[in-house]
Design a protein around this motif. Structure first.
Motif, PDB file in Angstrom:
ATOM      1  N   PRO A 100     -10.752  58.939 -16.478  1.00  0.00           N
ATOM      2  CA  PRO A 100     -11.348  59.483 -15.259  1.00  0.00           C
ATOM      3  C   PRO A 100     -10.313  60.216 -14.430  1.00  0.00           C
ATOM      4  CG  PRO A 100     -11.002  57.119 -15.067  1.00  0.00           C
ATOM      5  CD  PRO A 100     -10.698  57.479 -16.482  1.00  0.00           C
ATOM      6  N   GLN A 101     -10.774  61.098 -13.589  1.00  0.00           N
ATOM      7  CA  GLN A 101      -9.857  61.849 -12.731  1.00  0.00           C
ATOM      8  C   GLN A 101      -9.359  60.969 -11.594  1.00  0.00           C
ATOM      9  OE1 GLN A 101      -8.742  65.120 -13.193  1.00  0.00           O
ATOM     10  NE2 GLN A 101      -9.662  64.648 -15.175  1.00  0.00           N
ATOM     11  N   ALA A 102      -8.068  61.005 -11.337  1.00  0.00           N
ATOM     12  CA  ALA A 102      -7.510  60.225 -10.241  1.00  0.00           C
ATOM     13  C   ALA A 102      -7.937  60.827  -8.914  1.00  0.00           C
ATOM     14  CB  ALA A 102      -5.983  60.207 -10.332  1.00  0.00           C
ATOM     15  N   ILE A 129       3.229  58.510 -11.898  1.00  0.00           N
ATOM     16  CA  ILE A 129       2.975  58.227 -13.309  1.00  0.00           C
ATOM     17  C   ILE A 129       2.051  59.313 -13.844  1.00  0.00           C
ATOM     18  CG2 ILE A 129       1.777  56.685 -14.906  1.00  0.00           C
ATOM     19  CD1 ILE A 129       2.704  54.351 -13.165  1.00  0.00           C
ATOM     20  N   VAL A 130       2.464  59.937 -14.942  1.00  0.00           N
ATOM     21  CA  VAL A 130       1.646  60.929 -15.627  1.00  0.00           C
ATOM     22  C   VAL A 130       1.040  60.252 -16.848  1.00  0.00           C
ATOM     23  CG1 VAL A 130       1.604  63.159 -16.787  1.00  0.00           C
ATOM     24  CG2 VAL A 130       3.160  62.792 -14.847  1.00  0.00           C
ATOM     25  N   GLU A 131      -0.279  60.177 -16.896  1.00  0.00           N
ATOM     26  CA  GLU A 131      -0.954  59.456 -17.982  1.00  0.00           C
ATOM     27  C   GLU A 131      -2.157  60.248 -18.462  1.00  0.00           C
ATOM     28  OE1 GLU A 131      -2.148  57.525 -20.860  1.00  0.00           O
ATOM     29  OE2 GLU A 131      -0.388  56.602 -19.890  1.00  0.00           O
ATOM     30  N   ARG A 132      -2.266  60.425 -19.779  1.00  0.00           N
ATOM     31  CA  ARG A 132      -3.370  61.212 -20.343  1.00  0.00           C
ATOM     32  C   ARG A 132      -4.562  60.351 -20.745  1.00  0.00           C
ATOM     33  NH1 ARG A 132      -3.484  61.523 -26.030  1.00  0.00           N
ATOM     34  NH2 ARG A 132      -1.818  60.329 -27.034  1.00  0.00           N
ATOM     35  N   GLU A 133      -4.360  59.039 -20.833  1.00  0.00           N
ATOM     36  CA  GLU A 133      -5.469  58.151 -21.184  1.00  0.00           C
ATOM     37  C   GLU A 133      -5.733  57.186 -20.032  1.00  0.00           C
ATOM     38  OE1 GLU A 133      -6.038  57.840 -25.824  1.00  0.00           O
ATOM     39  OE2 GLU A 133      -4.183  56.846 -25.220  1.00  0.00           O
ATOM     40  N   LEU A 134      -5.454  55.883 -20.259  1.00  0.00           N
ATOM     41  CA  LEU A 134      -5.743  54.877 -19.249  1.00  0.00           C
ATOM     42  C   LEU A 134      -4.455  54.267 -18.706  1.00  0.00           C
ATOM     43  CD1 LEU A 134      -8.671  52.987 -21.036  1.00  0.00           C
ATOM     44  CD2 LEU A 134      -8.864  54.657 -19.185  1.00  0.00           C
ATOM     45  N   VAL A 135      -4.369  54.182 -17.387  1.00  0.00           N
ATOM     46  CA  VAL A 135      -3.228  53.516 -16.770  1.00  0.00           C
ATOM     47  C   VAL A 135      -3.329  52.031 -17.111  1.00  0.00           C
ATOM     48  CG1 VAL A 135      -2.051  52.977 -14.608  1.00  0.00           C
ATOM     49  CG2 VAL A 135      -3.148  55.219 -14.922  1.00  0.00           C
ATOM     50  N   GLY A 136      -2.265  51.490 -17.655  1.00  0.00           N
ATOM     51  CA  GLY A 136      -2.280  50.138 -18.206  1.00  0.00           C
ATOM     52  C   GLY A 136      -1.906  50.168 -19.676  1.00  0.00           C
ATOM     53  N   GLY A 137      -2.182  51.307 -20.318  1.00  0.00           N
ATOM     54  CA  GLY A 137      -1.664  51.579 -21.649  1.00  0.00           C
ATOM     55  C   GLY A 137      -2.190  50.710 -22.775  1.00  0.00           C
ATOM     56  N   GLU A 138      -1.504  50.794 -23.893  1.00  0.00           N
ATOM     57  CA  GLU A 138      -1.912  50.132 -25.128  1.00  0.00           C
ATOM     58  C   GLU A 138      -2.096  48.635 -24.928  1.00  0.00           C
ATOM     59  OE1 GLU A 138      -2.922  51.384 -29.058  1.00  0.00           O
ATOM     60  OE2 GLU A 138      -2.149  52.548 -27.368  1.00  0.00           O
ATOM     61  N   CYS A 139      -1.161  48.011 -24.243  1.00  0.00           N
ATOM     62  CA  CYS A 139      -1.203  46.557 -24.069  1.00  0.00           C
ATOM     63  C   CYS A 139      -2.491  46.103 -23.383  1.00  0.00           C
ATOM     64  CB  CYS A 139       0.008  46.109 -23.250  1.00  0.00           C
ATOM     65  SG  CYS A 139      -0.034  44.376 -22.766  1.00  0.00           S
ATOM     66  N   ILE A 198       9.685  60.625 -11.902  1.00  0.00           N
ATOM     67  CA  ILE A 198       8.482  60.964 -12.667  1.00  0.00           C
ATOM     68  C   ILE A 198       8.487  60.130 -13.937  1.00  0.00           C
ATOM     69  CG2 ILE A 198       7.187  62.771 -13.856  1.00  0.00           C
ATOM     70  CD1 ILE A 198       8.649  64.810 -12.083  1.00  0.00           C
ATOM     71  N   VAL A 199       7.394  59.434 -14.193  1.00  0.00           N
ATOM     72  CA  VAL A 199       7.264  58.613 -15.399  1.00  0.00           C
ATOM     73  C   VAL A 199       6.154  59.197 -16.263  1.00  0.00           C
ATOM     74  CG1 VAL A 199       6.829  56.313 -16.315  1.00  0.00           C
ATOM     75  CG2 VAL A 199       7.985  56.575 -14.104  1.00  0.00           C
ATOM     76  N   ILE A 200       6.487  59.530 -17.506  1.00  0.00           N
ATOM     77  CA  ILE A 200       5.477  59.998 -18.458  1.00  0.00           C
ATOM     78  C   ILE A 200       5.044  58.808 -19.302  1.00  0.00           C
ATOM     79  CG2 ILE A 200       4.933  61.606 -20.312  1.00  0.00           C
ATOM     80  CD1 ILE A 200       7.151  63.418 -19.341  1.00  0.00           C
ATOM     81  N   GLY A 201       3.830  58.332 -19.067  1.00  0.00           N
ATOM     82  CA  GLY A 201       3.310  57.177 -19.785  1.00  0.00           C
ATOM     83  C   GLY A 201       3.027  56.032 -18.835  1.00  0.00           C
ATOM     84  N   GLY A 202       1.773  55.605 -18.779  1.00  0.00           N
ATOM     85  CA  GLY A 202       1.356  54.617 -17.791  1.00  0.00           C
ATOM     86  C   GLY A 202       1.075  53.243 -18.333  1.00  0.00           C
TER      87      GLY A 202
END
Length: 511
Positions: A5-7, A45-55, A20-24
């Motif tokens: 979703p759009q922030a 944080i720059v994130e292309r999918e979901l903040v919270g990531g794979e875990c 700047i962090v690439i990957g959330g």
């Protein structure tokens, strides 16, 4: 691919930040927090999918949510007075999967974004890549591109993705990866798992618990080959008892699937699959590939800062120094580019990525404020032979530090001691028929532990004590005074020390 979703703040975010962090994922979240907390610095944080990531959505949280109810059921069936209540009733799959979905927030990252914003961390949606020194370009889902500039640091935290081996027909069969199996919505009647490492063994455990017929095809001589040999042997024994078919030392040669179709994450991706390996051919309803991870560094703009060839030579991982600053970066001092998490290639574990992030964040903050880095607080020590890990199979496999083989290869004067965990009162009280084993790897010259492995039901909580002993270099003479409560599984520490004393007396006895 998940459409994020759009922030809410994406249209009003500034173009310049301190960090700047690439990957959330968790490492990205942690490094942003530790780099700016208690200050007026800014982070994004720059994130292309979901903040919270794979875990949060595809690994740690859903997998453990799937495994814990099965662990409780197995314990109940091994306890008289409870077993008669449980009987042979199968797990309530619908309830288990619903609880799993609650733990992944139904792939809604709004709470993670809210956490970030409360900690003064902005979120920008899109694919981030380096575009020169301290510059990051972000491509949004609509194709628009914006440029962000860092005053102090850029951090790469893009992690890894599942690797698909180059097996004839495997990619074309649209196999499941770890994302599918942790988010399964359709339970396959029959499934083949390619690989016998941590992901493969944990997935085999919950798939079998959910009623699937499971075949594990491992290339190594036993499951969990990076652990002590007895760990894989005990897991293999439990696999056999539960009806999981295990093929060791096998190699998949060909995969053919009828009507392959991408029906969505966790759904069967087509018709019947024919898997050929080492003289066998089986038919299954789905194939899971759990044969390792590859670094997500292919489109990070590394060439713009002169790191492309170095990273390619490092199999796609971005090497760092012990401050987590990228190695091989020329020019600008102090360092401005940092890497945390799986992308470093140091230890592909969430807790280690978060550990690295805390260090990198503290380093960035200290350098921004002109403070000295002359402290262990600012150096990654644990990734050097002090890494803890738990595999949540039944039995669990908990380990930290070096195996006996690894320690010997490192030239350490090795001494080992082992003990049957089932002989410890606290363990035998946990469930009837308890099976387990513990082992310490000792540096004889310094009389300190350099490795520990515990295998058995509910041993996960034992590993932190071992981690403290290894990281703190606590001498064995001192450990005699760390008295375990009775009757707990932790009594294994006393039994190991007693057994070691007996071994040493035997060595000193006249022949």
């Amino acid at each position: 691919m998940v459409d994020a979703p759009q922030a809410a703040n994406s249209d009003v975010s500034p173009s310049e930040y301190d960090v700047i962090v690439i990957g959330g994922g968790p490492p990205g979240e942690n490094v942003a927090q530790f780099a700016i907390q208690g200050s007026d610095r800014t982070a994004v944080i720059v994130e292309r999918e979901l903040v919270g990531g794979e875990c949060s959505y595809w690994a740690c949280m859903p997998s453990k949510a799937l495994l814990r109810p099965l662990d409780v059921l197995a314990a109940a069936r091994a306890l008289p007075g409870v077993a008669s209540l449980v009987g042979d009733q199968p797990i309530d799959a619908a309830a288990l999967l619903a609880r799993r979905d609650d733990f992944t927030s139904h792939h809604d990252d709004s709470s993670q974004v809210e956490w970030a914003e409360k900690n003064n961390i902005s979120v920008v949606r899109g694919h981030g890549r380096l575009d020169g020194s301290k510059q990051v370009s972000v491509t949004a889902s609509d194709g628009s591109v914006r440029t962000l500039t860092a005053r102090h640091a850029v951090v790469l935290a893009t992690g890894t993705t599942a690797a698909i081996p180059p097996v004839d027909g495997l990619a074309e069969a649209l196999p499941w990866t770890s994302r599918d199996v942790t988010n399964l919505h359709e339970i396959p009647g029959r499934i083949a798992i390619v690989g016998s490492g941590v992901v493969a063994c944990e997935a085999a455990t919950w798939l079998r618990g959910l009623g699937a017929e499971v075949t594990v095809i491992g290339m190594s001589e036993r499951p969990l080959e990076k652990n002590e040999p007895f760990a894989g042997d005990l897991v293999a024994r439990q696999f056999a008892d539960s009806g999981i078919v295990l093929h060791n030392g096998a190699s998949v040669e060909q995969v053919r699937r009828a009507d392959p179709q991408d029906r969505g994450e966790g759904q069967l991706h087509g018709g019947v699959v024919e898997v050929s390996f080492s003289g066998h051919t089986i038919e299954v309803d789905e194939v899971l590939v759990a044969a390792g991870r590859r670094p997500a560094s292919g489109d990070l703009g590394l060439a713009s800062v002169g790191l492309e060839e170095i990273v390619a030579a490092n199999k796609g991982f971005v090497a760092t120094d012990d401050h987590l600053a990228a190695s091989g970066l020329e020019g600008d001092a102090p360092p401005w580019l940092y890497v945390v998490g799986d992308l470093t290639g140091r230890a592909l574990l969430t807790h280690m990525g978060k550990y690295q992030a805390r260090i990198a964040g503290a380093v960035i903050a200290a350098r921004a404020e002109g403070r000295s880095l002359d402290s262990d607080r600012f150096r990654d020590r644990a990734d050097h032979d002090q890494v803890p890990q738990v595999t949540f199979t039944d039995p669990q496999v908990a380990s930290v530090g070096q195996t006996e083989a690894g320690a010997r290869a490192a030239g350490i004067d090795v001494e080992t001691v082992e003990y049957d965990l089932a002989s410890v009162a606290g363990a035998s009280l946990t469930r009837d028929g308890y099976r387990g084993r513990a082992k310490l790897v000792i540096d004889r010259s310094s009389n300190v532990i350099v490795g520990a492995t515990f295998v058995g039901p509910e041993v996960a909580e034992l590993v932190h004590a071992a981690t403290i002993a290894i990281v703190g270099r606590v001498g064995l003479e001192t450990l005699w005074h760390a008295v375990p409560s009775y009757p707990t599984v932790s009594e294994i520490w006393l039994r190991l020390l007693e057994t070691l004393d007996n071994q040493r007396r035997g060595e000193r006895s006249p022949s």
